[in-house]
Design a protein around this motif. Structure first.
Motif, short mmCIF file in Angstrom:
data_model
loop_
_atom_site.label_atom_id
_atom_site.label_comp_id
_atom_site.label_asym_id
_atom_site.label_seq_id
_atom_site.Cartn_x
_atom_site.Cartn_y
_atom_site.Cartn_z
N TYR A 1 -86.92 72.63 -29.05
CA TYR A 1 -85.74 72.67 -30.04
C TYR A 1 -85.43 71.14 -30.23
O TYR A 1 -85.53 70.37 -29.54
CB TYR A 1 -84.72 73.36 -29.80
CG TYR A 1 -84.91 74.80 -29.80
CD1 TYR A 1 -84.75 75.59 -30.77
CD2 TYR A 1 -84.77 75.58 -28.43
CE1 TYR A 1 -84.88 77.06 -30.81
CE2 TYR A 1 -85.16 76.88 -28.46
CZ TYR A 1 -85.12 77.68 -29.54
OH TYR A 1 -85.21 78.91 -29.38
N ASP A 2 -85.36 70.92 -31.65
CA ASP A 2 -84.62 69.62 -32.10
C ASP A 2 -83.20 69.52 -31.48
O ASP A 2 -82.14 70.02 -32.08
CB ASP A 2 -84.77 69.53 -33.62
CG ASP A 2 -84.04 68.03 -34.17
OD1 ASP A 2 -83.59 67.16 -33.27
OD2 ASP A 2 -84.19 68.00 -35.15
N ALA B 1 -80.33 68.84 -34.02
CA ALA B 1 -79.86 69.78 -35.16
C ALA B 1 -78.84 70.67 -34.87
O ALA B 1 -78.37 71.08 -33.80
CB ALA B 1 -81.30 70.77 -35.41
N ILE C 1 -75.91 73.87 -36.13
CA ILE C 1 -75.73 75.11 -36.96
C ILE C 1 -74.15 75.52 -37.13
O ILE C 1 -73.35 75.19 -36.04
CB ILE C 1 -76.39 76.35 -36.19
CG1 ILE C 1 -76.52 77.53 -37.01
CG2 ILE C 1 -75.97 76.55 -35.00
CD1 ILE C 1 -77.19 78.74 -36.67
N SER D 1 -79.23 74.74 -30.94
CA SER D 1 -78.21 74.33 -31.84
C SER D 1 -77.00 75.25 -31.22
O SER D 1 -75.87 75.03 -31.33
CB SER D 1 -78.44 74.66 -33.08
OG SER D 1 -79.14 73.90 -33.39
N THR E 1 -84.43 84.38 -38.27
CA THR E 1 -85.65 83.66 -38.64
C THR E 1 -85.58 83.86 -40.29
O THR E 1 -86.32 82.88 -40.88
CB THR E 1 -86.72 84.85 -38.21
OG1 THR E 1 -86.75 84.95 -36.57
CG2 THR E 1 -88.25 84.36 -38.83
N GLY F 1 -84.32 80.85 -41.52
CA GLY F 1 -85.06 79.59 -41.27
C GLY F 1 -84.78 78.88 -39.97
O GLY F 1 -85.03 77.98 -39.49
N TRP F 2 -84.18 79.68 -38.92
CA TRP F 2 -83.95 79.20 -37.65
C TRP F 2 -84.84 79.86 -36.84
O TRP F 2 -85.37 81.10 -36.74
CB TRP F 2 -82.61 79.54 -37.26
CG TRP F 2 -81.32 79.03 -37.99
CD1 TRP F 2 -80.86 79.56 -39.10
CD2 TRP F 2 -81.02 77.56 -37.78
NE1 TRP F 2 -79.87 78.60 -39.58
CE2 TRP F 2 -79.77 77.58 -38.75
CE3 TRP F 2 -81.03 76.50 -36.72
CZ2 TRP F 2 -79.31 76.43 -38.84
CZ3 TRP F 2 -80.23 75.48 -37.11
CH2 TRP F 2 -79.26 75.34 -37.88
N ALA F 3 -85.20 79.14 -35.61
CA ALA F 3 -86.27 79.79 -34.50
C ALA F 3 -85.47 80.44 -33.42
O ALA F 3 -84.34 79.74 -33.30
CB ALA F 3 -86.93 78.65 -34.06
N GLY G 1 -82.11 77.74 -32.91
CA GLY G 1 -82.40 76.24 -33.37
C GLY G 1 -83.31 75.75 -34.35
O GLY G 1 -83.89 76.83 -34.95
N LYS G 2 -83.36 74.78 -34.37
CA LYS G 2 -84.81 74.19 -35.24
C LYS G 2 -85.79 73.90 -34.47
O LYS G 2 -85.59 73.13 -33.39
CB LYS G 2 -84.30 72.80 -36.11
CG LYS G 2 -83.55 73.29 -37.16
CD LYS G 2 -83.96 74.42 -38.20
CE LYS G 2 -82.81 74.45 -39.42
NZ LYS G 2 -83.26 75.44 -40.29
N ALA G 3 -87.08 74.43 -34.51
CA ALA G 3 -88.26 74.36 -33.67
C ALA G 3 -88.68 72.80 -33.74
O ALA G 3 -88.63 72.13 -34.64
CB ALA G 3 -89.30 75.11 -34.11
#
Length: 212
Positions: free
Chosen positions: A25-26, A29, A31, A83, A153, A156-158, A189-191
């Motif tokens: 994950y980034d 990022a 949430i 996140s 999903t 837009g979240w992983a 989080g963001k992939a």
């Protein structure tokens, strides 16, 4: 009868195809609580036995708290880089939800007192069996967990479901009452990297058809 349009069906299948277990994950990022609440609210729409909703979500949101969770999850880096992490708990005493679930229906006239009484008797009989209560906690929490990941999903979240953690240490560290049993961790989080490539067994290998 309402007509389900093809675009809605395609959207659902697209989300199912898109959902993968992302482990990187980034770490920068973030949430918001509002976004998490929307995802959790969607998860609560999952089905459950007698509609008792035998789940509870422990939301680990913030790097300091996530670092407390990391050693409990055997040092997995995704715990702190995500996140947020949601601990999906199963409710071993979901029979205590009976009044909260059914009383509004009785007041609205959607259920009679007699039907509520019959259902309450069934529920109490079932939950007197500790093995049933444990099985139901895991089974129904799994419904909510899957719905949570699909909702994330769609937004837009992983996500990644994690079964590798120490449940007793988790309960001790975060003061989880004995009413609840930890079933799963889900990182959100963001992939930062694609999910590992995986395959699915052919439908012929995982289904048996009984037809006349």
């Amino acid at each position: 009868m309402p007509v389900v349009t093809t675009p809605l069906i395609k959207d659902l299948f697209a989300v199912i195809e898109e959902r993968k277990a992302v482990r990187q994950y980034d770490a920068n990022a973030t949430i918001s609580k509002e976004e998490l609440r929307a995802i959790l609210t969607a998860a609560t729409k999952a089905p459950s036995a007698w509609n008792l909703q035998p789940w509870h979500f422990l939301v680990i949101h913030g790097k300091e708290t996530q670092r407390r969770l990391q050693p409990i999850a055997y040092g997995q880096q995704q715990i702190v880089d995500a996140s947020a992490v949601v601990v999906v708990l199963g409710d071993l005493e979901a029979n205590r939800n009976t009044d909260a679930v059914y009383d509004p229906l009785v007041r609205e006239g959607a259920m009679t007192e007699e039907v509520k009484r019959q259902l309450a008797e069934q529920i109490e009989t079932a939950y007197a069996n500790k093995q049933y209560a444990r099985d139901a906690a895991f089974q129904n929490a799994a419904f909510a967990a899957m719905q949570l990941m699909l909702a994330a999903t769609a937004k837009g979240w992983a996500t990644c479901p994690i079964g590798g953690f120490n449940p007793e240490r988790l309960k001790e560290e975060f003061h989880i009452p004995n009413r609840y049993v930890p079933t799963l961790l889900i990182t959100i989080g963001k992939a930062a990297a694609p999910a590992h490539h995986s395959i699915r067994l052919p439908i012929e290998a995982v289904s048996t058809w009984v037809e006349q």
